[in-house]
Each structure stands twice: as structure tokens, then as C-alpha cells.
Design a protein around this motif. Structure first.
Motif, mmCIF file in Angstrom:
data_model
loop_
_atom_site.group_PDB
_atom_site.id
_atom_site.type_symbol
_atom_site.label_atom_id
_atom_site.label_comp_id
_atom_site.label_asym_id
_atom_site.label_seq_id
_atom_site.Cartn_x
_atom_site.Cartn_y
_atom_site.Cartn_z
ATOM 1 N N MET A 7 -11.277 -15.944 -11.182
ATOM 2 C CA MET A 7 -11.226 -15.313 -9.874
ATOM 3 C C MET A 7 -10.022 -14.375 -9.751
ATOM 4 N N VAL A 8 -8.824 -14.891 -10.057
ATOM 5 C CA VAL A 8 -7.628 -14.059 -9.875
ATOM 6 C C VAL A 8 -7.603 -12.912 -10.883
ATOM 7 N N ARG A 9 -8.081 -13.140 -12.098
ATOM 8 C CA ARG A 9 -8.091 -12.063 -13.097
ATOM 9 C C ARG A 9 -9.059 -10.951 -12.716
ATOM 10 N N ASP A 10 -10.240 -11.310 -12.241
ATOM 11 C CA ASP A 10 -11.231 -10.298 -11.880
ATOM 12 C C ASP A 10 -10.781 -9.474 -10.677
ATOM 13 N N ILE A 11 -10.122 -10.114 -9.723
ATOM 14 C CA ILE A 11 -9.590 -9.373 -8.574
ATOM 15 C C ILE A 11 -8.451 -8.462 -9.026
ATOM 16 N N ALA A 12 -7.603 -8.954 -9.938
ATOM 17 C CA ALA A 12 -6.500 -8.142 -10.453
ATOM 18 C C ALA A 12 -7.023 -6.878 -11.140
ATOM 19 N N VAL A 13 -8.136 -6.987 -11.854
ATOM 20 C CA VAL A 13 -8.739 -5.811 -12.490
ATOM 21 C C VAL A 13 -9.076 -4.757 -11.433
ATOM 22 N N GLN A 14 -9.640 -5.195 -10.308
ATOM 23 C CA GLN A 14 -9.994 -4.256 -9.231
ATOM 24 C C GLN A 14 -8.756 -3.638 -8.601
ATOM 25 N N PHE A 15 -7.721 -4.456 -8.379
ATOM 26 C CA PHE A 15 -6.492 -3.938 -7.783
ATOM 27 C C PHE A 15 -5.767 -2.987 -8.733
ATOM 28 N N ASN A 16 -5.856 -3.244 -10.021
ATOM 29 C CA ASN A 16 -5.231 -2.353 -11.005
ATOM 30 C C ASN A 16 -5.880 -0.963 -10.992
ATOM 31 N N ARG A 17 -7.140 -0.911 -10.651
ATOM 32 C CA ARG A 17 -7.865 0.363 -10.615
ATOM 33 C C ARG A 17 -7.649 1.131 -9.306
ATOM 34 N N GLU A 18 -7.108 0.455 -8.297
ATOM 35 C CA GLU A 18 -6.961 1.061 -6.978
ATOM 36 C C GLU A 18 -5.576 1.685 -6.829
ATOM 37 N N ASP A 19 -5.536 3.022 -6.809
ATOM 38 C CA ASP A 19 -4.258 3.737 -6.754
ATOM 39 C C ASP A 19 -3.516 3.526 -5.440
ATOM 40 N N THR A 66 0.820 -1.206 0.000
ATOM 41 C CA THR A 66 0.000 0.000 0.000
ATOM 42 C C THR A 66 0.856 1.260 0.000
ATOM 43 N N ASN A 67 0.326 2.322 -0.610
ATOM 44 C CA ASN A 67 0.988 3.626 -0.578
ATOM 45 C C ASN A 67 0.034 4.701 -0.065
ATOM 46 N N GLY A 68 -0.997 4.277 0.627
ATOM 47 C CA GLY A 68 -1.975 5.172 1.225
ATOM 48 C C GLY A 68 -2.861 4.368 2.150
ATOM 49 N N PHE A 69 -3.630 5.056 3.009
ATOM 50 C CA PHE A 69 -4.460 4.330 3.971
ATOM 51 C C PHE A 69 -5.555 3.545 3.266
ATOM 52 N N ILE A 70 -5.708 2.289 3.651
ATOM 53 C CA ILE A 70 -6.776 1.455 3.105
ATOM 54 C C ILE A 70 -7.256 0.531 4.219
ATOM 55 N N TRP A 71 -8.566 0.416 4.375
ATOM 56 C CA TRP A 71 -9.125 -0.471 5.381
ATOM 57 C C TRP A 71 -8.908 -1.926 4.981
ATOM 58 N N ILE A 72 -8.715 -2.775 5.975
ATOM 59 C CA ILE A 72 -8.669 -4.218 5.709
ATOM 60 C C ILE A 72 -9.972 -4.663 5.058
ATOM 61 N N GLU A 73 -11.085 -4.102 5.533
ATOM 62 C CA GLU A 73 -12.392 -4.468 4.985
ATOM 63 C C GLU A 73 -12.519 -4.105 3.508
ATOM 64 N N GLU A 74 -11.847 -3.046 3.064
ATOM 65 C CA GLU A 74 -11.909 -2.671 1.655
ATOM 66 C C GLU A 74 -11.276 -3.746 0.771
ATOM 67 N N ILE A 75 -10.158 -4.280 1.219
ATOM 68 C CA ILE A 75 -9.501 -5.351 0.458
ATOM 69 C C ILE A 75 -10.394 -6.578 0.421
ATOM 70 N N ILE A 76 -10.991 -6.915 1.556
ATOM 71 C CA ILE A 76 -11.896 -8.074 1.609
ATOM 72 C C ILE A 76 -13.087 -7.865 0.685
ATOM 73 N N ASP A 77 -13.645 -6.654 0.682
ATOM 74 C CA ASP A 77 -14.783 -6.353 -0.201
ATOM 75 C C ASP A 77 -14.432 -6.581 -1.665
ATOM 76 N N MET A 78 -13.248 -6.116 -2.076
ATOM 77 C CA MET A 78 -12.846 -6.250 -3.472
ATOM 78 C C MET A 78 -12.727 -7.709 -3.882
ATOM 79 N N VAL A 79 -12.283 -8.549 -2.949
ATOM 80 C CA VAL A 79 -12.151 -9.979 -3.241
ATOM 81 C C VAL A 79 -13.520 -10.642 -3.291
ATOM 82 N N GLU A 80 -14.338 -10.410 -2.272
ATOM 83 C CA GLU A 80 -15.629 -11.106 -2.183
ATOM 84 C C GLU A 80 -16.559 -10.763 -3.334
ATOM 85 N N LYS A 81 -16.479 -9.550 -3.842
ATOM 86 C CA LYS A 81 -17.349 -9.150 -4.945
ATOM 87 C C LYS A 81 -17.005 -9.875 -6.245
#
Length: 272
Positions: free
Chosen positions: A227-239, A180-195
Motif C-alpha cells: 500500500m505505502v509503496r504503491d502510493i509513493a510511486v504515485q506521489f513521486n510522479r506528481e510534481d 505542496t508547491n502548486g495548487f492541488i485538490w484535496i480530492e486529488e490526493i484522496i484519489d491517488m490513495v484510494e486507487k
């Protein structure tokens, strides 16, 4: 000759601080597998109390015989306040300063609980996630990573396509490690995966909820590759995420093996 430290008027030898003549530096030395109570910042409740398991290491130059192991425990005892990424960085800096080291490493593993609401009945229940904060510091520059194991449901697209009645599904563990390079909640990471799963898990379900999650998974089939590709798309969008490793292990219900996939990316070296 050993250094000596005065204690209660007497001289006690400081063996760890004595010289070593073998000319071999040690990459990591410290304490491993020590438990300590901690308070973790929580998006919904403010904080939650937990027991964390720590590994704490520093480098040791070739000319020193040993490090002062007691100082690691002293540092833990001085950080019983709420843990955040910023305070975790402070702990790293304090450790390397007090141990007179150039580099340091801390792993803090703990169970993290989210109070989830069932999709139809609205009943609430806790679901636990395995979380690890990983910190490295070199030359005063800290790098913090968050590792989370997220259990989810996956349903096989092939089974759904070829079967006249139903499709096989399984529980999967998605493990993500994000720098991480900025504040992010643990729950935010979990949300991105579960969705991105076929369906998320809940601690408690009533019959209408069970119908809902079963049909949701059926309507949203995912291979382990999806699964891994769809999560990677979300992580790629998260600055706020600058690098990541995403793993998915599907515990197959019709095979005696798991299906597995991994994607790794460092955005700082691969900005596109």
C-alpha cells in the motif's frame, strides 16, 4: 515599567508587551483547540461549509513577557471567507505580522465530505475524511502541507494464497501528509490513495455493489507494505508534491494488533 494603551480616555497597562528578564525565548505560544466555521474549496460542488478546529502559534522573543492572545481570534474572525491554500498562506503572514513574530504555525483540522457513487447501483452517499492543513512560516517564507486520513479496504495476499476458501480483509487507514508547491485538490490526493488500495470505501452499498467491492478486493490483494509503496510511486510522479509522509495502518481482522508501514521522502533533498 509597563506599556499603557489609551482606551476611552483611560490608560490600561499592556502586561504582555512588558519586558522579560529571564533571557529565554519561546518556540510556540498561542491558542489551541478553537473551533470556527469555514468554507473549503471543493472540486465538485465549488465549496462546502464545515467547522474547523484550529491551533495557532507564533514564536516569542526572550525579551517579551507574553503575546496578545486576542489577536489570534481576531485573525480567525477576519477569514470567514472560502479557504484555499493561498488564503491559508495569507492567514499565516497576517498572524506573524500582527503578532510581530519571526515564525508562525497554524493547524486547521476539519471533516471533508465527498459524495461518492456506488460502483454498480449508482446510488450516491457521503463519505467523510479527516483533513488537516498545516502551515509554517519562517522569515516570510510559507510552507503548506495537507494531511488526509483515507479509510480503505485491504486484503491479505498471503491469506488468499494459502486458503482454499476466501481470504481475510480489513479496513485500513492510510494517512498521507504532502507538502505542496502548486495548487492541488484535496480530492486529488484522496484519489491517488484510494486507487492503490485493494478497494475503496463507500458510505452506502446495495447488494450488487457489495458483490463488486468484495470481488474487487479479492482480485487486488495488498500487504501494508504494498500500500505505502504503491502510493509513493504515485506521489513521486506528481510534481506538485515536493515532500511526503505516507502511513498505512491495517486493523487486522484475525489478529489483536495492527499492521503498519511508513515511507517518508523529501524530493527537494532527494530528487532521484
Amino acid at each position: 515599567m509597563l506599556d499603557k494603551t489609551p482606551v476611552n480616555g483611560s490608560q490600561i497597562a499592556d502586561v504582555q508587551n512588558s519586558a522579560d528578564t529571564r533571557q529565554i525565548a519561546i518556540n510556540k505560544v498561542g491558542i489551541k483547540d478553537i473551533s470556527h466555521p469555514m468554507r473549503i474549496r471543493d472540486r465538485s460542488e465549488g465549496e462546502q461549509h464545515t467547522i474547523a478546529n484550529f491551533n495557532m502559534y507564533v514564536n516569542l522573543p526572550h525579551n517579551f513577557k507574553g503575546t496578545h492572545m486576542s489577536r489570534f481570534v481576531e485573525i480567525l474572525n477576519s477569514h470567514e471567507t472560502e479557504i484555499t491554500v493561498e488564503s491559508f498562506k495569507d492567514m499565516l503572514a497576517e498572524m506573524t505580522e500582527r503578532l510581530e513574530a519571526e515564525s508562525g504555525h497554524i493547524e486547521m483540522n476539519f471533516p471533508f465530505f465527498i459524495n461518492k457513487t456506488a460502483p454498480i447501483s449508482g446510488v450516491k452517499s457521503l463519505l467523510d475524511y479527516d483533513v488537516t492543513l498545516i502551515g509554517e512560516i519562517h522569515g516570510g517564507k510559507p510552507i503548506i502541507e495537507i494531511k488526509v486520513v483515507v479509510p480503505v479496504t485491504s486484503l491479505c495476499p498471503c491469506s488468499k494464497k494459502i486458503s482454499d476458501r476466501g481470504a481475510h480483509n480489513q479496513r485500513s487507514h492510510v494517512t498521507v501528509q504532502a507538502r505542496t508547491n502548486g495548487f492541488i485538490w484535496i480530492e486529488e490526493i484522496i484519489d491517488m490513495v484510494e486507487k492503490q488500495a485493494s478497494c475503496e470505501l463507500y458510505g452506502l452499498l446495495k447488494r450488487p455493489d457489495e458483490k463488486f467491492v468484495t470481488e474487487t478486493a479479492y482480485d487486488n490483494p495488498k500487504f501494508v507494505e504494498d500500500m505505502v509503496r504503491d502510493i509513493a510511486v504515485q506521489f513521486n510522479r506528481e510534481d506538485r508534491i515536493s515532500a511526503y509522509v505516507i502511513e498505512s495502518e491495517n486493523f487486522e481482522s484475525i489478529h489483536n494488533h495492527s499492521a503498519y508501514a511508513l515511507i517518508e521522502r523529501d524530493k527537494t533533498t532527494d530528487p532521484d
